[in-house]
Design a protein around this motif. Structure first.
Motif, short mmCIF file in Angstrom:
data_model
loop_
_atom_site.label_atom_id
_atom_site.label_comp_id
_atom_site.label_asym_id
_atom_site.label_seq_id
_atom_site.Cartn_x
_atom_site.Cartn_y
_atom_site.Cartn_z
N LEU B 97 28.31 40.07 43.17
CA LEU B 97 28.54 41.47 42.78
C LEU B 97 28.95 41.53 41.32
O LEU B 97 29.27 40.51 40.70
N PHE B 99 31.46 44.16 38.81
CA PHE B 99 32.27 45.37 38.77
C PHE B 99 32.70 45.71 37.36
O PHE B 99 32.81 44.85 36.49
N LEU B 108 39.78 42.86 41.96
CA LEU B 108 38.98 43.24 43.12
C LEU B 108 39.05 42.14 44.17
O LEU B 108 38.89 40.96 43.88
N LEU B 215 31.00 49.48 41.13
CA LEU B 215 30.60 48.18 41.68
C LEU B 215 29.10 48.13 41.84
O LEU B 215 28.49 49.12 42.24
N THR B 217 26.78 45.81 44.16
CA THR B 217 26.93 44.77 45.18
C THR B 217 25.57 44.20 45.56
O THR B 217 24.58 44.93 45.64
N PHE B 227 36.84 46.16 50.53
CA PHE B 227 37.22 45.98 49.13
C PHE B 227 38.69 46.33 48.93
O PHE B 227 39.21 47.26 49.55
#
Lengths: 312, 256
Positions: B97, B99, B108, B215, B217, B227
């Motif tokens: 992912l 962010f 996170l 985010l 993902t 999360f």
């Protein structure tokens, strides 16, 4: 190339040292005609070959009733030999208390003997047995050589049954897995609790429903209060003459469930929950840290989901 | 490329505690992964990097369940962070992912699927364009990316798709924390007959419309993702919204 040779030599040496693959099974007499093989209170390792489990047998008038068959074909074979050293009567029934691999992968050694279990256990072994066996291969290695799943065919029902001339109370419970069979031998007063009871070893929870498990412990505790009760054989850990394994298993599960709920309620995530220290009461219990770590993985997501809400 | 990097490292080191400064390095992967050079080339396009102990990646040394490996990335020690990429060197799908912290700190928590033992890393881009890299090895029996999800085997997943649950903590040790769970199979596409189906974007806004975090993902994020964010000061609800690669959307309000 040289490195290959060295690894090859090491491989040969490794096979040679473990060549006997001897579990060293010796039947421990629990009462009269009732015996158990007591495993180590460890994790599965290539050193112990999966002998971390208790199995047992009852020498009944009509033959030997075998309770669980161990983690591998070799274990089953050696168990059968060790039984033969105690009684010349032939095995007439093998009962698998639940679907975990250390309790049924020795079934192969009892070819021709009926294999029996609760219906949900039969279903579970049929659908997941191979995956469990593969996992044990990974964890213990060559001890497992030649091991194949044999699914029990005879479905057991709860209640008192006359088996090979012996009165057995078959107690169908659940909580450690979806179907956990406890067996009470009326004549001797020995209770085979299966993996509903762990003693001096932290309980495992890959298929656990803690609430159901605690309810099952209540039922087993009632049996230990009966006049005829003499001994309790837990699925893992030493045999006792009292209900201590039930108390210890209950204490662990109650703490575990409460700790995970508090953690989720406080807003901690899985890593932070894994980092929580074990209470002193449990820290010295064999494999406690490992089982706590595994249990967080097994149980935390569902508890977390409850805390976060059912969805909107 | 080597020369300006070293200057950047020296300049940074001057501002850091001695122990952390000593651990700063612009070459020589501290995790000694055979794939690091590939990672730098493919994930970071060969951009300059610093291995930086202030990028904290927390994960268990041994992951019991390769389908749900908890990972926490904390880059709050770095000051203003623009982008964070989380990746796993030996995963069949490397990138997990990304962010982008806006009003929220660069923190996170989530869970991911691993196919085999691998470093799990976070590359953190600061406003000056430099990538700060931290990570940790996770050992696992693996198989997490090519195992069918529970969702793909259950009958009612479609009716529960994108259901969101969540909670904010406004008091106690976790004050300012937001946790969010989204029901989604997060299929990797690596299981025969089950195409890739996963959440792609998730955004968090505060009640005033200010974005807390964005985010992106990818497939390796675990099924039914959870999360954990820190929003700093709590002021009112958090609005979470997102979309998967099939265009299904969700939005939810998480009250404090």
């Amino acid at each position: 190339m040289k490195r290959c040779l060295i690894s090859l030599l090491m491989l040969v040496a490794g096979v040679a040292t473990a060549a006997e693959f001897d579990y060293g099974l010796r039947a421990q007499r629990i009462a009269g005609d009732v015996y158990a093989f007591i495993g180590k209170t460890e994790d599965f390792t290539p050193a112990n070959g999966g002998n971390i489990v208790n199995t047992g047998f009852i020498v009944a008038p009509g033959g030997v009733i075998v309770i669980d068959s161990g983690p591998s074909r070799r274990y089953g074979e050696q168990m059968r030999q060790a039984i033969a050293a105690v009684s010349e009567r032939a095995p007439v029934l093998v009962i698998n208390t639940h679907l975990h691999p250390d309790h049924f992968l020795g079934n192969q050694a009892f070819a021709g003997v009926p294999l029996a279990a609760l219906p949900a256990t039969i279903e579970g072994i049929a659908s997941q047995g191979n995956a469990f066996a593969e996992n044990l291969f990974r964890l213990t290695g060559d001890w497992m050589k030649g091991t194949e799943v044999r699914v029990p065919q005879r479905a057991l029902a709860a209640g008192t049954a006359e088996i090979a001339g012996r009165r057995l109370r078959l107690i169908a419970l659940d909580g450690h897995t979806g179907a956990d069979l406890a067996i009470y031998d009326v004549a001797s007063g020995v209770l085979f609790a299966g993996d509903l009871a762990f003693f001096q070893r932290a309980p495992t929870t890959p298929h656990a429903d803690v609430g159901r498990w605690l309810a099952a412990l209540d039922q087993l505790a009632a049996i230990t209060r009966e006049a005829g009760f003499t001994a309790l054989v837990p699925g893992h850990g030493p045999v006792t003459r009292d209900a201590a394994p039930l108390r210890q298993t209950r204490a662990w599960l109650t703490w575990l469930e409460g700790a995970l709920r508090r953690s989720a309620g406080d807003g901690l995530d899985m890593n932070e929950t894994l980092d929580r220290p074990l209470p002193s009461e449990f820290a010295a219990l064999p494999v406690a840290a490992n089982e706590y770590r595994r249990s967080v993985g097994h149980l935390f997501p569902a508890i977390e989901q409850e805390v976060l809400g059912a969805g909107r | 490329m080597k020369f300006p990097m070293t200057i950047a490292a020296i300049a940074l080191a001057a501002l850091m505690p001695a122990a952390e400064a000593a651990a700063l390095q612009d070459s020589g992967d501290p995790l000694a992964s055979a794939r690091w050079a590939d990672m730098q080339r493919t994930v970071l396009a060969g951009a300059p990097i610093l291995f930086d102990p202030r990028v904290k990646v927390v994960a268990p040394v041994t992951a019991e369940n390769p389908l749900q490996v908890p990972v926490t990335v904390d880059a709050t020690g770095l000051g203003k962070v623009v982008e964070v990429i989380v990746f796993a060197d030996f995963n069949p799908i490397v990138e997990v992912l990304r962010f982008y912290p806006d009003a929220a700190p660069a923190y996170l928590g989530f869970r991911l699927k691993l196919q085999q033992s691998t470093p799990v890393r976070a590359a953190v881009r600061t406003a000056d364009g430099l990538w700060h890299v931290g990570g940790t090895w996770v050992n696992t029996v693996g198989g997490g990316c090519s195992a069918p999800t529970a969702g793909s085997a259950s009958k009612d997943w479609q009716s529960r798709l994108n259901l969101v649950s969540g909670r904010q903590w406004s008091a106690g040790a976790q004050a300012g924390r937001v946790r969010l769970r989204i029901e989604h199979p997060m299929d990797t596409g690596l299981v025969a007959g089950i195409p890739a189906f996963h959440l792609e974007t998730i955004e968090f806004h505060d009640a005033a419309g200010q974005r807390l975090m964005r985010l992106q993902t990818a497939e390796p994020v675990s099924e039914n993702p959870v999360f954990t964010l820190q929003r700093g000061a709590v002021s009112g609800p958090v609005e979470a919204s997102g979309r998967d690669n099939n265009g299904n959307t969700f939005s939810a309000r998480i009250a404090p």
